[in-house]
Design a protein around this motif. Structure first.
Motif, PDB file in Angstrom:
ATOM      1  N   ILE A  34       0.838  -1.208   0.000  1.00  0.00           N
ATOM      2  CA  ILE A  34       0.000   0.000   0.000  1.00  0.00           C
ATOM      3  C   ILE A  34       0.866   1.250   0.000  1.00  0.00           C
ATOM      4  O   ILE A  34       0.614   2.208  -0.744  1.00  0.00           O
ATOM      5  CB  ILE A  34      -0.958  -0.019   1.212  1.00  0.00           C
ATOM      6  N   PHE A  35       1.919   1.257   0.813  1.00  0.00           N
ATOM      7  CA  PHE A  35       2.810   2.414   0.899  1.00  0.00           C
ATOM      8  C   PHE A  35       3.462   2.705  -0.452  1.00  0.00           C
ATOM      9  O   PHE A  35       3.443   3.843  -0.936  1.00  0.00           O
ATOM     10  CB  PHE A  35       3.877   2.174   1.972  1.00  0.00           C
ATOM     11  N   PHE A  36       4.037   1.669  -1.077  1.00  0.00           N
ATOM     12  CA  PHE A  36       4.696   1.887  -2.353  1.00  0.00           C
ATOM     13  C   PHE A  36       3.694   2.204  -3.466  1.00  0.00           C
ATOM     14  O   PHE A  36       4.023   2.922  -4.407  1.00  0.00           O
ATOM     15  CB  PHE A  36       5.573   0.688  -2.724  1.00  0.00           C
ATOM     16  N   GLY A  37       2.470   1.689  -3.341  1.00  0.00           N
ATOM     17  CA  GLY A  37       1.432   2.051  -4.300  1.00  0.00           C
ATOM     18  C   GLY A  37       1.090   3.529  -4.219  1.00  0.00           C
ATOM     19  O   GLY A  37       0.912   4.199  -5.240  1.00  0.00           O
ATOM     20  N   ILE A  38       1.000   4.061  -3.018  1.00  0.00           N
ATOM     21  CA  ILE A  38       0.725   5.494  -2.840  1.00  0.00           C
ATOM     22  C   ILE A  38       1.881   6.335  -3.375  1.00  0.00           C
ATOM     23  O   ILE A  38       1.662   7.344  -4.056  1.00  0.00           O
ATOM     24  CB  ILE A  38       0.433   5.803  -1.357  1.00  0.00           C
ATOM     25  N   ILE A  39       3.106   5.919  -3.084  1.00  0.00           N
ATOM     26  CA  ILE A  39       4.283   6.637  -3.590  1.00  0.00           C
ATOM     27  C   ILE A  39       4.295   6.628  -5.117  1.00  0.00           C
ATOM     28  O   ILE A  39       4.546   7.645  -5.764  1.00  0.00           O
ATOM     29  CB  ILE A  39       5.586   6.021  -3.022  1.00  0.00           C
ATOM     30  N   TRP A  40       4.017   5.462  -5.724  1.00  0.00           N
ATOM     31  CA  TRP A  40       3.987   5.335  -7.183  1.00  0.00           C
ATOM     32  C   TRP A  40       2.920   6.257  -7.769  1.00  0.00           C
ATOM     33  O   TRP A  40       3.153   6.932  -8.772  1.00  0.00           O
ATOM     34  CB  TRP A  40       3.719   3.879  -7.556  1.00  0.00           C
ATOM     35  N   PHE A  41       1.733   6.291  -7.141  1.00  0.00           N
ATOM     36  CA  PHE A  41       0.660   7.157  -7.617  1.00  0.00           C
ATOM     37  C   PHE A  41       1.080   8.624  -7.553  1.00  0.00           C
ATOM     38  O   PHE A  41       0.853   9.387  -8.503  1.00  0.00           O
ATOM     39  CB  PHE A  41      -0.598   6.928  -6.769  1.00  0.00           C
TER      40      PHE A  41
END
Length: 50
Positions: A34-41
């Motif tokens: 979830i954390f890396f998904g938010i960063i990627w977004f």
């Protein structure tokens, strides 16, 4: 007054349960995804528009 009481003592042995380790691994793995998904977004969709 001489009373004899039967007292049962429950002893608990603390074990390292492998299922707890698995649950913790899945939980923290989900946090990382979830954390890396938010960063990627943020990098792909928010920052280029600024």
């Amino acid at each position: 007054m001489d009373e004899h009481r039967n007292v049962e003592v429950e002893r608990t042995v603390k074990k390292e349960d492998s299922s707890k380790v698995g649950v913790a691994f899945i939980k923290y793995g989900a946090y990382l995804i979830i954390f890396f998904g938010i960063i990627w977004f943020l990098i792909n969709y928010v920052l280029p528009n600024l």
